[in-house]
Design an enzyme around this catalytic site. Structure first.
Site, PDB file in Angstrom:
ATOM      1  N   ASP A 255      -0.838   3.827  -9.965  1.00 54.66           N
ATOM      2  CA  ASP A 255      -1.050   5.263  -9.758  1.00 54.66           C
ATOM      3  C   ASP A 255      -0.347   5.772  -8.508  1.00 54.66           C
ATOM      4  O   ASP A 255      -0.197   6.987  -8.332  1.00 54.66           O
ATOM      5  CB  ASP A 255      -2.542   5.586  -9.692  1.00 54.66           C
ATOM      6  CG  ASP A 255      -3.298   4.869  -8.584  1.00 54.66           C
ATOM      7  OD1 ASP A 255      -2.690   4.062  -7.857  1.00 54.66           O
ATOM      8  OD2 ASP A 255      -4.516   5.109  -8.456  1.00 54.66           O
ATOM      9  N   GLU A 256       0.112   4.869  -7.632  1.00 54.90           N
ATOM     10  CA  GLU A 256       0.733   5.314  -6.385  1.00 54.90           C
ATOM     11  C   GLU A 256       2.059   6.032  -6.596  1.00 54.90           C
ATOM     12  O   GLU A 256       2.537   6.727  -5.697  1.00 54.90           O
ATOM     13  CB  GLU A 256       0.907   4.127  -5.429  1.00 54.90           C
ATOM     14  CG  GLU A 256      -0.423   3.519  -5.021  1.00 54.90           C
ATOM     15  CD  GLU A 256      -0.312   2.585  -3.844  1.00 54.90           C
ATOM     16  OE1 GLU A 256       0.501   2.843  -2.936  1.00 54.90           O
ATOM     17  OE2 GLU A 256      -1.056   1.589  -3.817  1.00 54.90           O
TER      18      GLU A 256
ATOM     19  N   LYS B 173       8.264   1.170  -7.351  1.00 52.55           N
ATOM     20  CA  LYS B 173       7.589   1.141  -8.645  1.00 52.55           C
ATOM     21  C   LYS B 173       7.948   2.368  -9.477  1.00 52.55           C
ATOM     22  O   LYS B 173       8.096   2.278 -10.710  1.00 52.55           O
ATOM     23  CB  LYS B 173       6.077   1.047  -8.454  1.00 52.55           C
ATOM     24  CG  LYS B 173       5.587  -0.305  -7.996  1.00 52.55           C
ATOM     25  CD  LYS B 173       5.915  -1.420  -8.996  1.00 52.55           C
ATOM     26  CE  LYS B 173       5.100  -1.321 -10.268  1.00 52.55           C
ATOM     27  NZ  LYS B 173       5.373  -2.461 -11.192  1.00 52.55           N
TER      28      LYS B 173
END
Length: 358
Positions: free
Chosen positions: A133-134, A162
């Site tokens: 979720d970052e 990511k």
């Protein structure tokens, strides 16, 4: 047969263990065995013919291509990643190499393998990319939780790397038609969690009589997901997810860090009281906040529940009790992972001027 990358790390190892506990489909497990990859996580699979471990790097395209040709997996589940924000701030290049370059080379090996499959094999094949979720950035206190349509706004070298890997996976689907799936999860916790992250660090330090370092005011909010719930979600997405789609995986457990620390302390007071009779929360120490620390993450996992019928089985209260008990029951595992390099890292990261003591 499925191929799992990063399957000796925290989430990957739990996934492999749970996969083989619920079905007999074999796993080829590729892990580079960096500091957080630990074969002891897979000790219970020694002698199990369903588990084939290979030490290797997803950035080694020739190795991945050979393994795909040799084992002919029907799916790849990609956990392999550098995943610690603090480490990414001090040394971002490793994160670019593994999370960006490594994902690219894994995708390319998978694409060539998939393209050569017969039609039935092509239709059955899946590439599931596990993300975080970052990538969505940070939320204000009253903002709605992240949905799959939220803009990407990564704020750390880790989350940026990511985000880049997520975009590569999406592009390989759009351009080449690769049958991909992506999951973006909230903060995981549970067994085999390397003790640099918040919950295991608090448990390990508390038992050792060391300070419990809390960044800033401790009011950074995260959504917490028990790792075995995450594993069940991934199995469900792999089984029935719509190709090209992203699914957010969350635990519906938004809590500030300081609340987590106090709860861990309370559980330890109950399950393993301090010899001096004092409360573990006396060890809490506030330290200087890390650069660019995101204030709040929150996952909206309704799409996964609505479309695939998944929701977490654990509440935070049940999951955190299981987690604390696991660390109490496995002191040898904890001791084995606390190498000299681990101690050096913790000393470097938290040897900052103490701001106050709770």
């Amino acid at each position: 047969m499925i191929l799992v990358t990063g399957g000796a790390g925290f989430i990957g190892a739990n996934f492999v263990l749970d996969w083989l506990a619920v079905n007999d489909e074999p796993v080829v497990n590729v892990d580079k065995l960096t500091y957080a990859g630990n074969l002891q996580n897979l000790h219970s699979l020694q002698g199990d013919a369903r588990h084939h471990f290979v030490q290797g790097d997803i950035g080694d395209g020739e190795l991945i291509a050979r393994l795909l040709e040799e084992h002919q997996p029907r799916a790849i589940v990609n956990f392999a990643a550098e995943s610690h924000v603090d480490r990414s701030i001090h040394g971002p290049e490793d994160f670019i190499q593994t999370n960006v370059v490594g994902t690219f080379r894994l995708l390319e090996a998978a694409r060539h393998y998939w393209a050569a499959l017969p039609d039935a094999g092509k239709q059955a094949f899946r590439f599931l990319h596990v993300s975080t979720d970052e990538v969505y950035g940070t939320l204000k206190p009253n903002d709605p939780a992240f949905t799959e349509d939220h803009n990407y706004e990564p704020n750390s070298p880790y989350s940026a790397s990511k985000a880049a890997s997520d975009h590569l996976v999406r592009a390989w689907h759009h351009t080449y038609g690769m049958p991909v799936l992506t999951t973006n999860c909230s903060n995981n916790y549970g067994p085999y969690h390397f003790p640099e992250k918040l919950i295991p660090l608090m448990i390990v330090n508390a038992l050792a009589g060391k300070p419990l370092p809390v960044y800033g005011d401790g009011m950074q909010v995260r959504d917490w997901l028990y790792v075995k719930d995450h594993c069940s979600a991934i199995r469900r997405v792999l089984d029935a997810g719509t190709l090209g789609e992203t699914y957010n995986v969350g635990g519906w457990n938004e809590k500030p860090n300081i609340e987590i620390v106090n709860l861990v302390c309370a559980l330890l007071d109950e399950l393993r009281p301090r010899p001096d009779g004092q409360a573990y929360r006396e060890q809490i120490t506030y330290v200087q906040d890390r650069p660019g620390h995101d204030r709040r993450y929150a996952i909206d996992a309704r799409k996964l529940e609505r479309e695939l019928g998944w929701k977490p089985a654990e509440t935070f209260e049940t999951g955190i009790r299981k987690t604390v008990q696991w660390y109490l029951d496995n002191p040898q595992w904890v001791s084995a992972v606390q190498t000299g390099s681990y101690r050096d890292w913790i000393s470097q990261q938290y040897a900052q001027e103490q701001k106050a003591t709770a």
